[in-house]
Design a protein around this motif. Structure first.
Motif, PDB file in Angstrom:
ATOM      1  N   LEU C 381       0.826  -1.201   0.000  1.00  0.00           N
ATOM      2  CA  LEU C 381       0.000   0.000   0.000  1.00  0.00           C
ATOM      3  C   LEU C 381       0.870   1.264   0.000  1.00  0.00           C
ATOM      4  O   LEU C 381       0.549   2.258  -0.661  1.00  0.00           O
ATOM      5  N   ALA C 382       1.972   1.216   0.726  1.00  0.00           N
ATOM      6  CA  ALA C 382       2.861   2.382   0.802  1.00  0.00           C
ATOM      7  C   ALA C 382       3.422   2.697  -0.567  1.00  0.00           C
ATOM      8  O   ALA C 382       3.540   3.862  -0.969  1.00  0.00           O
ATOM      9  N   GLU C 383       3.760   1.634  -1.310  1.00  0.00           N
ATOM     10  CA  GLU C 383       4.289   1.865  -2.656  1.00  0.00           C
ATOM     11  C   GLU C 383       3.208   2.441  -3.560  1.00  0.00           C
ATOM     12  O   GLU C 383       3.443   3.383  -4.316  1.00  0.00           O
ATOM     13  N   ARG C 384       2.007   1.878  -3.427  1.00  0.00           N
ATOM     14  CA  ARG C 384       0.899   2.414  -4.223  1.00  0.00           C
ATOM     15  C   ARG C 384       0.583   3.852  -3.864  1.00  0.00           C
ATOM     16  O   ARG C 384       0.277   4.674  -4.712  1.00  0.00           O
ATOM     17  N   GLY C 385       0.663   4.140  -2.569  1.00  0.00           N
ATOM     18  CA  GLY C 385       0.307   5.477  -2.100  1.00  0.00           C
ATOM     19  C   GLY C 385       1.430   6.482  -2.244  1.00  0.00           C
ATOM     20  O   GLY C 385       1.259   7.658  -1.902  1.00  0.00           O
ATOM     21  N   GLY C 386       2.582   6.033  -2.703  1.00  0.00           N
ATOM     22  CA  GLY C 386       3.678   6.971  -2.938  1.00  0.00           C
ATOM     23  C   GLY C 386       4.345   7.479  -1.682  1.00  0.00           C
ATOM     24  O   GLY C 386       4.901   8.586  -1.656  1.00  0.00           O
ATOM     25  N   ILE C 387       4.296   6.692  -0.604  1.00  0.00           N
ATOM     26  CA  ILE C 387       4.993   7.165   0.594  1.00  0.00           C
ATOM     27  C   ILE C 387       6.185   6.283   0.931  1.00  0.00           C
ATOM     28  O   ILE C 387       6.881   6.532   1.913  1.00  0.00           O
ATOM     29  N   ALA C 388       6.437   5.233   0.103  1.00  0.00           N
ATOM     30  CA  ALA C 388       7.595   4.392   0.376  1.00  0.00           C
ATOM     31  C   ALA C 388       8.852   5.226   0.142  1.00  0.00           C
ATOM     32  O   ALA C 388       8.977   5.912  -0.867  1.00  0.00           O
ATOM     33  N   GLY C 389       9.747   5.181   1.128  1.00  0.00           N
ATOM     34  CA  GLY C 389      11.003   5.892   0.961  1.00  0.00           C
ATOM     35  C   GLY C 389      10.925   7.385   1.246  1.00  0.00           C
ATOM     36  O   GLY C 389      11.936   8.073   1.221  1.00  0.00           O
ATOM     37  N   ARG C 390       9.721   7.890   1.519  1.00  0.00           N
ATOM     38  CA  ARG C 390       9.624   9.314   1.877  1.00  0.00           C
ATOM     39  C   ARG C 390       9.559   9.433   3.390  1.00  0.00           C
ATOM     40  O   ARG C 390       8.996   8.589   4.056  1.00  0.00           O
ATOM     41  N   GLU C 391      10.103  10.507   3.906  1.00  0.00           N
ATOM     42  CA  GLU C 391      10.046  10.670   5.354  1.00  0.00           C
ATOM     43  C   GLU C 391       8.773  11.419   5.750  1.00  0.00           C
ATOM     44  O   GLU C 391       8.482  12.488   5.229  1.00  0.00           O
ATOM     45  N   LEU C 392       8.006  10.793   6.650  1.00  0.00           N
ATOM     46  CA  LEU C 392       6.799  11.442   7.159  1.00  0.00           C
ATOM     47  C   LEU C 392       7.086  11.946   8.568  1.00  0.00           C
ATOM     48  O   LEU C 392       7.795  11.300   9.324  1.00  0.00           O
ATOM     49  N   VAL C 393       6.523  13.102   8.903  1.00  0.00           N
ATOM     50  CA  VAL C 393       6.727  13.628  10.253  1.00  0.00           C
ATOM     51  C   VAL C 393       5.476  13.372  11.085  1.00  0.00           C
ATOM     52  O   VAL C 393       4.366  13.696  10.670  1.00  0.00           O
ATOM     53  N   LEU C 394       5.672  12.729  12.241  1.00  0.00           N
ATOM     54  CA  LEU C 394       4.551  12.427  13.136  1.00  0.00           C
ATOM     55  C   LEU C 394       4.652  13.314  14.367  1.00  0.00           C
ATOM     56  O   LEU C 394       5.570  13.182  15.169  1.00  0.00           O
ATOM     57  N   MET C 395       3.709  14.247  14.489  1.00  0.00           N
ATOM     58  CA  MET C 395       3.708  15.124  15.660  1.00  0.00           C
ATOM     59  C   MET C 395       2.979  14.420  16.797  1.00  0.00           C
ATOM     60  O   MET C 395       1.940  13.798  16.587  1.00  0.00           O
ATOM     61  N   SER C 396       3.538  14.504  17.990  1.00  0.00           N
ATOM     62  CA  SER C 396       2.836  13.924  19.130  1.00  0.00           C
ATOM     63  C   SER C 396       3.040  14.812  20.337  1.00  0.00           C
ATOM     64  O   SER C 396       3.836  15.739  20.320  1.00  0.00           O
ATOM     65  N   GLY C 417       8.742  -0.317   5.346  1.00  0.00           N
ATOM     66  CA  GLY C 417       9.355   0.579   4.380  1.00  0.00           C
ATOM     67  C   GLY C 417       8.862   2.020   4.477  1.00  0.00           C
ATOM     68  O   GLY C 417       9.005   2.795   3.528  1.00  0.00           O
ATOM     69  N   ILE C 418       8.265   2.378   5.602  1.00  0.00           N
ATOM     70  CA  ILE C 418       7.784   3.749   5.768  1.00  0.00           C
ATOM     71  C   ILE C 418       8.625   4.438   6.841  1.00  0.00           C
ATOM     72  O   ILE C 418       8.676   3.981   7.987  1.00  0.00           O
ATOM     73  N   THR C 419       9.308   5.501   6.447  1.00  0.00           N
ATOM     74  CA  THR C 419      10.159   6.207   7.403  1.00  0.00           C
ATOM     75  C   THR C 419       9.353   7.291   8.094  1.00  0.00           C
ATOM     76  O   THR C 419       8.764   8.151   7.440  1.00  0.00           O
ATOM     77  N   VAL C 420       9.337   7.225   9.419  1.00  0.00           N
ATOM     78  CA  VAL C 420       8.589   8.224  10.186  1.00  0.00           C
ATOM     79  C   VAL C 420       9.544   8.923  11.135  1.00  0.00           C
ATOM     80  O   VAL C 420      10.320   8.279  11.828  1.00  0.00           O
ATOM     81  N   LYS C 421       9.489  10.240  11.126  1.00  0.00           N
ATOM     82  CA  LYS C 421      10.287  11.013  12.080  1.00  0.00           C
ATOM     83  C   LYS C 421       9.335  11.486  13.168  1.00  0.00           C
ATOM     84  O   LYS C 421       8.282  12.037  12.890  1.00  0.00           O
ATOM     85  N   LEU C 422       9.726  11.237  14.420  1.00  0.00           N
ATOM     86  CA  LEU C 422       8.872  11.642  15.535  1.00  0.00           C
ATOM     87  C   LEU C 422       9.146  13.089  15.893  1.00  0.00           C
ATOM     88  O   LEU C 422      10.282  13.537  15.892  1.00  0.00           O
ATOM     89  N   GLU C 423       8.084  13.798  16.220  1.00  0.00           N
ATOM     90  CA  GLU C 423       8.250  15.178  16.647  1.00  0.00           C
ATOM     91  C   GLU C 423       7.366  15.453  17.865  1.00  0.00           C
ATOM     92  O   GLU C 423       6.256  15.964  17.734  1.00  0.00           O
ATOM     93  N   PRO C 424       7.856  15.087  19.052  1.00  0.00           N
ATOM     94  CA  PRO C 424       7.052  15.382  20.245  1.00  0.00           C
ATOM     95  C   PRO C 424       7.138  16.874  20.557  1.00  0.00           C
ATOM     96  O   PRO C 424       8.223  17.446  20.551  1.00  0.00           O
ATOM     97  N   VAL C 425       6.017  17.512  20.793  1.00  0.00           N
ATOM     98  CA  VAL C 425       6.021  18.944  21.097  1.00  0.00           C
ATOM     99  C   VAL C 425       5.224  19.180  22.369  1.00  0.00           C
ATOM    100  O   VAL C 425       4.429  18.341  22.777  1.00  0.00           O
ATOM    101  N   ASP C 426       5.443  20.331  23.014  1.00  0.00           N
ATOM    102  CA  ASP C 426       4.734  20.561  24.273  1.00  0.00           C
ATOM    103  C   ASP C 426       3.270  20.918  24.004  1.00  0.00           C
ATOM    104  O   ASP C 426       2.874  21.238  22.887  1.00  0.00           O
ATOM    105  N   ASP C 427       2.478  20.836  25.054  1.00  0.00           N
ATOM    106  CA  ASP C 427       1.032  20.910  24.900  1.00  0.00           C
ATOM    107  C   ASP C 427       0.557  22.169  24.179  1.00  0.00           C
ATOM    108  O   ASP C 427      -0.356  22.128  23.361  1.00  0.00           O
ATOM    109  N   ALA C 428       1.185  23.302  24.505  1.00  0.00           N
ATOM    110  CA  ALA C 428       0.716  24.568  23.931  1.00  0.00           C
ATOM    111  C   ALA C 428       0.972  24.598  22.419  1.00  0.00           C
ATOM    112  O   ALA C 428       0.111  25.014  21.642  1.00  0.00           O
ATOM    113  N   VAL C 429       2.155  24.140  22.022  1.00  0.00           N
ATOM    114  CA  VAL C 429       2.489  24.128  20.597  1.00  0.00           C
ATOM    115  C   VAL C 429       1.613  23.115  19.871  1.00  0.00           C
ATOM    116  O   VAL C 429       1.094  23.376  18.787  1.00  0.00           O
ATOM    117  N   TYR C 430       1.426  21.978  20.519  1.00  0.00           N
ATOM    118  CA  TYR C 430       0.617  20.915  19.946  1.00  0.00           C
ATOM    119  C   TYR C 430      -0.802  21.411  19.655  1.00  0.00           C
ATOM    120  O   TYR C 430      -1.320  21.251  18.544  1.00  0.00           O
TER     121      TYR C 430
END
Lengths: 292, 304, 550
Positions: C381-396, C417-430
């Motif tokens: 599905l990732a290959e079909r959806g065009g996200i394989a090999g791309r970095e996605l940012v996950l805010m938490s 095969g899906i690269t995810v970068k985590l981005e934890p942020v504080d409550d106010a920014v979130y």
């Protein structure tokens, strides 16, 4: 005088037998450089990928220390030894960056304060006093909140609370040296202000600055650990001593190794760097590190 | 000299205020959105923003704040909508109490152990003390707190594990002990060195030769010379404790200005954060000034 | 030297982590089955497990909040710690049942809608200061909520009342639709049908306060609330303790307890030490202590678990490519995370989320649906959806337990095969970035503001709520139509069908990728009787009693 001001201490040191003095410096240098080497090379010794998790529905970590995982694993099944080795690198390199930048800013302000007209110099030193009055932890936390959590941010935050002490030290030393004959002579021989600072003042200050650099290292590590503990430093899944301690804290009952391992590592690093500092310069209570 | 230093305090405090403002207004995140919650509409957020006074131009907010400050008004907390001054007064009490208890205890323990170590130090005492004090400095406070809690509350069932008790409550013992350990560990080293150095001094030898007992010499001459490290440790420590040891406050569930300020930062309660930074800084300036004066006094006395 | 550790989080202790992840046991399933029916019937759920013997009066229940609630002004209640105390101190026309799954009458003796007008008859009840509760006080409390000077974050609760727009804008003095008939009767005229209105009336924000006391207290009101709840605020030490004593005149009878004491204890291990030392009677049971108690036969009956009305999910920003524009890409993430592993890591303190609706709000019966972990399928599905090999940012959020689970998902997705970068942020920014759509993928959770499916699905999915709940910025006219229709419908089953349709559409389109439903777990001392854990995590102590000598 019951206490030994920092400058007196360094001046007094060469009066001790020359060889003993050298040996102290060598031991201290070995301790500092040794830890930095471990920091740089450690990750190559890591037995596993530090980010590799093994948690599945059927196999639930944390696993205790054993032949497979020397220091056990964390709650996601990541090898703690590998994470520790990577985390040590982060902590040590950040501490190094913190000290370098702190020295740079502190020395620059200190020298500037000593070289500009006395009134302006006093103003600069008062600015340092203002920073010294601010609660360090809260200021560091606020700065990281402003800039967003990351390693460079934590570095800047710790530099922001550390530079005033270096500035005050440099200022005092530079003023003392300026009054000495050879700096006066250099000035009389027609050296510009910058030349005098660059060719005479800085080299004369260098040994003390080197000492101040090393003495501040353990504090920088503690600060980085403290801020990372709040999740403000290195970002997951990367580790530093602080994040490892933070993760271990909530598992202290079912998986004590998760807390004991990074705390012990922190204690060993800080104690040995403290000893290195003490070997270089007798501890001075007036220059106690400001604790978080 | 002391007068000049005291006169300097308002100037430095003004500097502190400026620094804090600069920091505050660059904080990201919207306090009104945070207070209103994720489901609030843009209009609701706007109403809350207006009620918190955050919709006015920056210069006006700063001006109003300074004007209030001159009248002893630190503004209204955006979180509780209560006057910040009252809240800070409420949390500052426990902080001051804890600081007082910790310093008195640290000095008593540090001086006693340090002096005894200097006087009766055998071969094993020195490394043991060094190791002990090094360890006390490197163990994270929360680890000390956790251990004390487990031992004294859980296993021995002697002391309450937490609570916001005052000076005469048993709830203050564990948090105080947690802070005393590193402070005393630090003090022991300096007192011991100072006492050892001065036992070898000429005037002490003379005093001993004159037939004064060892004890009276130690108390009369030597301890006086340990005054400077004591002042140094007490003043840096006080500054730290007044800044609030948020961690100790959290582990022992004690109210205190450190945790108050931290919560204010988390919730973007700017008046509360600004107020606590100002109050803390003012106290630290005061302590530093008094410490400088005390150094002078101690130097003069040990010289004379 | 001290690294400043916090407690349960890298900002942890200092962070509210009210809601605990947990697991579905048989008891929990029974509770939630009861809960579903209770929503409309207003009946109590099962009897409390530990209630044996006859209730006895007296004693103080020692419990906790994680942060000082700051203010108990009903209009300002929006936080978890506030709600914890409010549930016991405030009283509205309706209230939640102790298990948090049903709505029961409070101060309203009778409250019936006729067309769009509700006629409310008040009980013979008194405020905690002894004065009678009048229709005038009810109108005052409601008017106060919408008054722009009050700046209540929850003013929108009364949006369906006639005249609310004028009142909220400050153009009218109070709500035209709320009229006092006599001392004990008032009418509430709605501008249109609102099937969720009864649930809204049970919200602590609509608690009735004494007009006289409120006006007299001024700014101090938040600390000295005079309402008509089972307990009455008696002392409040900032950052330390809040005490409330039993209201002698509570309409439903004086509570058994003499008083309740909430200590401010943010650190979960400090709470457990207090619990074990016997200085705290109730504590949230953190995962690290769970096994010890749950496996101990002596303690097992005192460990309570309840399915929560709570859903954890990833919100996808539908305005941004590639995730927002590609269904296969969203499916790849949905199939690429191992929920069962996450649940195992939480020691079973959660259940798999198949769709957005949590069990307590009528989740679909076929729990077999949804995305089951399949990394090969995710990779395709990732290959079909065009996200394989791309970095996605996950805010938490930077809550530690959350960050740990995020790292597990990150590792799962890496396997697909899906690269995810985590981005934890504080409550106010979130909060700010979520509302403004400044993210690609964000961890999010939802609990209802009032006990109705409308409060769960409408904010998440209605296009009118983009930026104010609809963080995915999902815009589908059919969903809007179903949601509006369901709110207007007076017929229960028809409402149910509409919400099921909406829930299914969301599960197909995946603007939110459902992850888990939390199960709350807590433990109470053996002497505590009649206590039941609330699905909304808002325990009601009015029927709790302490067994003497236990």
């Amino acid at each position: 005088m019951p206490t030994m001001p920092a400058d007196a201490a360094v001046r007094a040191a060469p009066q001790a037998p020359e060889r003993r003095w050298r040996r102290r410096h060598v031991v201290a240098a070995v301790l500092v450089v040794g830890w930095l080497l471990i920091g740089v090379l450690g990750p190559f010794l890591a037995p596993y990928d530090p980010d590799r998790t093994s948690l599945t529905a059927d196999s639930v970590p944390p696993f205790p220390p054993g032949p497979e995982h020397l220091f056990g694993t964390d709650q996601l099944g990541r090898d703690l030894l590998s994470r520790l080795l990577h985390g040590l690198r982060t902590s040590l390199l950040v501490a190094l960056a913190i000290r370098l930048l702190t020295m740079l800013l502190g020395v620059a302000v200190g020298l500037a304060a000593a070289e500009v007209p006395p009134f302006a110099g006093r103003v600069l030193i008062r600015v340092a006093d203002v920073f010294l009055a601010l609660p360090p932890l809260l200021v560091a936390l606020t700065i990281t909140a402003v800039l967003g959590p990351s390693l460079p941010t934590v570095t800047l935050a710790v530099v922001a609370i550390g530079w005033p002490e270096v500035a005050r030290l440099t200022y005092a030393e530079a003023r003392r040296l300026r009054a000495t004959d050879y700096v006066e002579a250099a000035r009389a021989l027609g050296g510009t202000r910058l030349q005098v600072v660059g060719r005479h003042l800085l080299p004369a200050l260098a040994p003390q600055l080197a000492v101040a650099f090393s003495v501040g290292l353990p504090g920088a590590i503690m600060y980085e650990a403290g801020l990372s503990f709040f999740g403000l430093g290195v970002q997951p899944p990367d580790a530093s001593l602080g994040t490892l301690i933070a993760e271990g804290r909530s598992f202290v009952v079912p998986a004590p190794w998760m807390l004991v391992v990074p705390v012990a590592a922190l204690a060993v690093v800080v104690v040995s760097l403290n000893i290195a500092g003490d070997l270089l310069v007798p501890p001075d209570p007036r220059r106690r590190l400001r604790l978080l | 000299m002391l007068v000049r230093r005291i006169a300097m305090i308002p100037v430095l405090a003004a500097g502190v205020a400026v620094c804090c403002y600069l920091l505050m207004f660059s904080l990201p995140g919207d306090p009104a959105r945070l207070a209103a919650g994720p489901n609030a509409s843009e209009e609701t957020v706007a109403t809350v923003r207006a009620a918190l006074g955050l919709d006015r131009p920056l210069w006006q907010q700063v001006g109003d704040y300074l004007w209030g400050l001159l009248h002893g008004d630190l503004g209204i907390s955006t979180r509780s909508r209560q006057p910040v001054l009252g809240e800070i007064t409420a949390v500052l009490g426990p902080t001051l109490t804890l600081a007082l208890v910790v310093e008195v205890a640290a000095v008593l323990v540090g001086v006693t152990v340090g002096t005894l170590a200097a006087l009766h130090g055998g071969r094993w005492v020195s490394p043991a003390l060094l190791a002990g004090s090094a360890l006390s400095l490197c163990l994270p406070l929360f680890a000390i707190g956790l251990i004390l809690q487990l031992v004294f509350s859980l296993y021995l069932d002697l002391l309450p594990p937490s609570g916001g008790g005052g000076l005469f409550s048993t709830a203050i013992i564990l948090p105080a002990l947690t802070c005393v350990i590193p402070s005393a560990g630090f003090l022991v080293r300096f007192v011991r060195t100072a006492v050892e150095d001065h036992l070898a001094d000429d005037f002490v030898r003379t005093a001993l030769a004159k037939g004064l007992t060892r004890r009276s010499v130690v108390v009369g001459h030597v301890l006086r010379s340990a005054l400077t490290p004591i002042i140094a440790v007490v003043s840096t420590d006080l500054a730290r404790l007044l800044g609030g040891v948020a961690l100790v406050e959290v582990v022992f569930a004690r109210p205190g200005i450190g945790k108050y300020a931290f919560d204010a930062l988390e919730t973007r309660d700017l008046p509360a954060l600004l107020g606590s930074l100002l109050v803390i800084s003012l106290l630290v300036l005061l302590v530093n000034t008094l410490a400088d004066a005390a150094y002078d006094l101690a130097d003069r006395r040990s010289a004379g | 030297m001290t690294p400043m550790p916090s407690t349960n989080s890298p900002a942890g202790h200092l962070r509210r982590r009210g809601r605990a992840p947990a697991l579905a046991g048989v008891a929990a399933l029974a509770l939630l089955a009861a809960g579903c029916s209770a929503i409309d019937s207003g009946e109590d759920a099962a009897a409390p497990a530990a209630a044996t013997g006859d209730p006895v009066r007296g004693g103080t229940l020692r419990t906790f909040v994680s942060n000082d609630p700051g203010s108990l002004d009903p209009a300002l209640i929006s936080g978890y710690d506030q709600s914890l105390v409010a549930a016991n101190v405030l009283e509205g026309l309706f209230r939640l049942s102790p298990d948090g799954t049903g709505i029961r009458p409070g101060l309203a003796d009778r409250a019936e809608p006729a067309g769009n007008t509700w006629t409310v008859t008040l009980r013979d009840a008194t405020f905690s200061d002894g004065s009678p509760v009048t229709a005038e006080d009810v109108k005052f409390s409601f008017d106060r909520l919408v008054d722009p000077d009050t700046a209540s974050p929850r003013a929108a609760l009364l949006d369906s009342v006639a005249g609310s727009a004028e009142a909220r804008a400050g153009r009218a003095d109070g709500l035209a639709g709320v009229r006092v008939v006599d001392a004990r009767t008032l009418t509430i005229e709605l501008s249109g049908p609102d099937a969720a209105f009864r649930a809204k009336l049970a919200s602590p924000n609509l608690a009735v306060v004494s007009r006289r006391a409120t006006e007299a207290a001024g700014r101090r009101f938040g600390r000295e609330v005079v309402s008509a709840g089972p307990f009455t605020l008696s002392s409040w030490t900032t950052g330390s303790t809040i005490t409330a004593t039993a209201s002698e005149n509570y309409w439903n009878g004086r509570p058994y307890l003499d008083s309740v004491e909430w200590s401010v204890i943010g650190d979960e291990s400090t709470r457990m030490v207090n619990f074990e030392a016997g200085t705290l009677d109730i504590a949230w049971l953190p995962p690290s202590h769970y096994a010890r108690y749950a496996n101990d036969p002596a303690w097992k009956p005192y460990v309570q678990r309840a399915d929560s009305i709570h859903t954890e999910m990833f919100a996808v920003n539908m305005d941004r490519a590639p995730l927002g524009t590609s269904l296969p890409a969203r499916q790849a993430i949905c199939f690429g995370v191992d929920r069962d592993a996450a649940i195992a890591g939480l020691q079973g303190r959660a259940t798999r989320a198949v769709s957005l609706l949590p069990p307590g709000l009528g989740a679909p019966a076929d729990a077999a649906g949804g995305c089951t972990y399949d990394k090969d399928r995710a990779r395709t599905l990732a290959e079909r959806g065009g996200i394989a090999g791309r970095e996605l940012v996950l805010m938490s959020r930077s809550w530690p337990s959350q960050v740990a689970t995020m790292q597990l998902y990150q590792s799962n997705l890496k396997d697909a095969g899906i690269t995810v970068k985590l981005e934890p942020v504080d409550d106010a920014v979130y909060a700010q970035r979520l509302a403004r759509g400044e993210f690609d993928l964000a961890w999010d959770y939802r609990v209802p503001d009032y006990l109705d499916r409308d409060s769960f699905l409408a904010p998440l999915l209605s296009s009118s709520r983009i930026g104010s709940g609809n963080s995915a910025r999902f815009d589908d006219p059919r969903v809007d139509g179903e949601l509006a229709g369901a709110l207007r419908a007076t017929d229960g089953p028809a409402r149910g069908t509409s919400y099921s349709t909406v829930d299914r559409t969301a599960a197909d389109q995946l603007p939110y990728i459902p992850l888990l439903h939390n199960v709350y777990v807590d433990i109470h001392a053996k002497k505590v009787r009649g206590y039941r854990y609330s699905a909304l995590d808002l325990p009601d102590y009015s029927t709790v009693w302490l067994a003497p000598g236990a």
